[in-house]
Design an enzyme around this catalytic site. Structure first.
Site, short mmCIF file in Angstrom:
data_model
loop_
_atom_site.label_atom_id
_atom_site.label_comp_id
_atom_site.label_asym_id
_atom_site.label_seq_id
_atom_site.Cartn_x
_atom_site.Cartn_y
_atom_site.Cartn_z
N GLU A 68 0.84 -1.24 0.01
CA GLU A 68 -0.01 -0.32 0.01
C GLU A 68 0.90 1.43 0.13
O GLU A 68 1.54 0.94 0.46
CB GLU A 68 -0.78 0.32 1.44
CG GLU A 68 -1.28 1.01 1.01
CD GLU A 68 -2.98 1.49 -0.06
OE1 GLU A 68 -3.46 0.97 -0.40
OE2 GLU A 68 -2.15 2.72 -0.60
N ASP A 121 -6.95 2.17 -8.43
CA ASP A 121 -7.15 3.01 -9.03
C ASP A 121 -7.19 4.18 -10.18
O ASP A 121 -6.61 2.94 -11.34
CB ASP A 121 -6.43 4.87 -8.58
CG ASP A 121 -6.67 4.80 -6.34
OD1 ASP A 121 -7.00 4.42 -6.07
OD2 ASP A 121 -5.46 5.19 -5.97
N LYS A 125 -8.43 10.04 -16.39
CA LYS A 125 -7.66 10.95 -17.82
C LYS A 125 -6.63 10.54 -18.48
O LYS A 125 -5.39 10.05 -18.05
CB LYS A 125 -6.81 12.24 -16.91
CG LYS A 125 -8.11 13.18 -16.65
CD LYS A 125 -7.53 14.66 -16.12
CE LYS A 125 -8.86 15.30 -15.35
NZ LYS A 125 -7.87 15.92 -14.40
N ASP A 157 -14.44 -2.68 -10.93
CA ASP A 157 -16.17 -2.19 -11.67
C ASP A 157 -16.19 -1.47 -12.75
O ASP A 157 -17.05 -0.87 -13.28
CB ASP A 157 -17.06 -2.13 -9.81
CG ASP A 157 -16.58 -0.75 -10.21
OD1 ASP A 157 -15.89 0.10 -9.91
OD2 ASP A 157 -17.65 0.07 -9.28
N TYR A 198 -13.82 -2.75 -1.75
CA TYR A 198 -14.61 -1.98 -2.99
C TYR A 198 -15.53 -2.62 -2.90
O TYR A 198 -16.22 -2.67 -3.84
CB TYR A 198 -13.59 -1.39 -3.00
CG TYR A 198 -13.06 0.17 -3.14
CD1 TYR A 198 -12.20 0.20 -1.62
CD2 TYR A 198 -12.98 0.95 -3.78
CE1 TYR A 198 -12.30 1.59 -1.78
CE2 TYR A 198 -12.77 2.18 -3.65
CZ TYR A 198 -12.16 2.15 -2.16
OH TYR A 198 -11.63 3.46 -1.91
N GLU A 199 -15.47 -3.79 -2.94
CA GLU A 199 -16.08 -4.96 -4.44
C GLU A 199 -17.20 -5.32 -3.37
O GLU A 199 -18.72 -4.89 -3.59
CB GLU A 199 -15.55 -6.10 -3.97
CG GLU A 199 -16.16 -7.06 -4.68
CD GLU A 199 -15.38 -8.83 -5.26
OE1 GLU A 199 -13.68 -8.84 -4.68
OE2 GLU A 199 -16.06 -9.88 -5.39
C1 SAM Z 1 -9.60 1.62 -4.36
S1 SAM Z 1 -8.75 1.81 -3.61
C2 SAM Z 1 -8.54 -0.13 -3.25
C3 SAM Z 1 -8.63 -1.26 -2.23
C4 SAM Z 1 -8.50 -2.50 -2.14
N1 SAM Z 1 -8.03 -2.96 -3.14
C5 SAM Z 1 -10.40 -2.77 -2.34
O1 SAM Z 1 -10.54 -3.82 -3.66
O2 SAM Z 1 -10.82 -2.31 -1.07
C6 SAM Z 1 -6.59 1.43 -3.99
C7 SAM Z 1 -5.75 1.79 -3.27
O3 SAM Z 1 -3.98 1.20 -4.17
C8 SAM Z 1 -3.52 2.09 -3.54
N2 SAM Z 1 -3.20 2.16 -4.62
C9 SAM Z 1 -2.90 3.17 -5.74
N3 SAM Z 1 -1.51 2.97 -6.52
C10 SAM Z 1 -0.74 2.16 -5.59
C11 SAM Z 1 0.70 2.34 -5.86
N4 SAM Z 1 1.14 3.46 -6.79
N5 SAM Z 1 1.53 1.30 -4.99
C12 SAM Z 1 0.91 0.99 -4.03
N6 SAM Z 1 -0.67 1.09 -3.88
C13 SAM Z 1 -1.41 2.25 -4.48
C14 SAM Z 1 -4.16 3.10 -2.76
O4 SAM Z 1 -3.08 4.24 -2.17
C15 SAM Z 1 -6.09 2.72 -2.04
O5 SAM Z 1 -5.33 2.15 -1.56
#
Ligand code: SAM
Length: 219
Positions: A68, A121, A125, A157, A198-199
């Site tokens: 993370e 994420d 863009k 999703d 998130y799912e």
């Molecule tokens: C939308 S959350 C999803 C969390 C979890 N995987 C779930 O499905 O519930 C995406 C996570 O990826 C982390 N993240 C985004 N880019 C990252 C990167 N380059 N390296 C490590 N973590 C990253 C974000 O900080 C965030 O906590």
């Protein structure tokens, strides 16, 4: 997911026995951390860690590393482990605070058997496409740490991100071994599904969950 800054998060991570400190020292020899040669599965962007925690409790013969980027998010995963009874805390789960961009600094070729990307994420863009965790740039990084039978499992999703990911995989010469646009109604893929935070959130509002499993071509 980006939580508000938590001032004590850095300190907590630095002293937590659940976190990996100086991960570069284990590159190519992760058995020194886990004290066994079991396969290592990682989740990139683990968020608060529910998914990996469940997998680690279920599959004690696999080592899991939750990666993370944000300290404030990892802090929540540490808290979750701290609030568990000692005998429920899996010894095969470790947490690592780092940006996936730097994965090759800590993992050597063949160190990893499986990579999970869950609800990454979307970076909608076009000019931010390189930041998507399924971009060609990141696939190239994964290729350098996975073993020859290694797999990548991706759930989201977000339809556009899913389509983008399929295109990038094809362009990067990966095999797409399985693919569904509605995981929760897929009789095979949903069987062993473990829901992420998130799912649960997105499926509860009716969004179908997409999933793919991909592997590298033999080298
Ligand atoms: C939308 S959350 C999803 C969390 C979890 N995987 C779930 O499905 O519930 C995406 C996570 O990826 C982390 N993240 C985004 N880019 C990252 C990167 N380059 N390296 C490590 N973590 C990253 C974000 O900080 C965030 O906590």
């Amino acid at each position: 997911m980006r939580l508000r800054n938590i001032p004590i998060a850095d300190e907590k991570i630095a002293s937590s026995p659940f976190c990996i400190h100086d991960p570069e020292q284990y590159k190519g020899s992760w058995d020194r951390l886990f004290h066994n040669n079991n396969p290592i599965h990682i989740e990139i962007g683990m968020g608060k860690g529910r998914f990996l925690l469940q997998l680690a409790q279920k599959n004690t013969d696999i080592n899991y590393i939750g990666i993370e980027k944000y300290t404030s998010v990892l802090f929540r995963a540490i808290q979750k482990l701290e609030h568990m009874e000692d005998d429920k805390i899996p010894s095969n789960l470790k947490l690592l605070c780092m940006d996936a961009e730097n994965l090759t600094n800590v993992f050597a070729q063949d160190d990893i058997s499986k990579i999970y990307l869950n609800f990454s994420d979307p970076w909608p863009k076009k000019r931010h496409a390189r930041r998507r965790l399924t971009s060609e740039q990141f696939l190239c990084i994964y290729d350098q740490i996975l073993n020859k039978n290694g797999t990548l499992e991706f759930k989201t999703d977000n339809h556009s991100l899913f389509e983008f990911s399929l295109e990038e995989l094809t362009a990067s010469h990966w095999n797409v071994d399985a693919c569904t646009y509605d995981l929760h109604h897929d009789p095979i893929l949903c069987q062993s599904n473990v829901m992420t935070e998130y799912e649960e959130k997105f499926s509860s509002i009716g969004n179908p969950i997409h999933k793919l499993i991909a592997s590298k071509h033999a080298k």
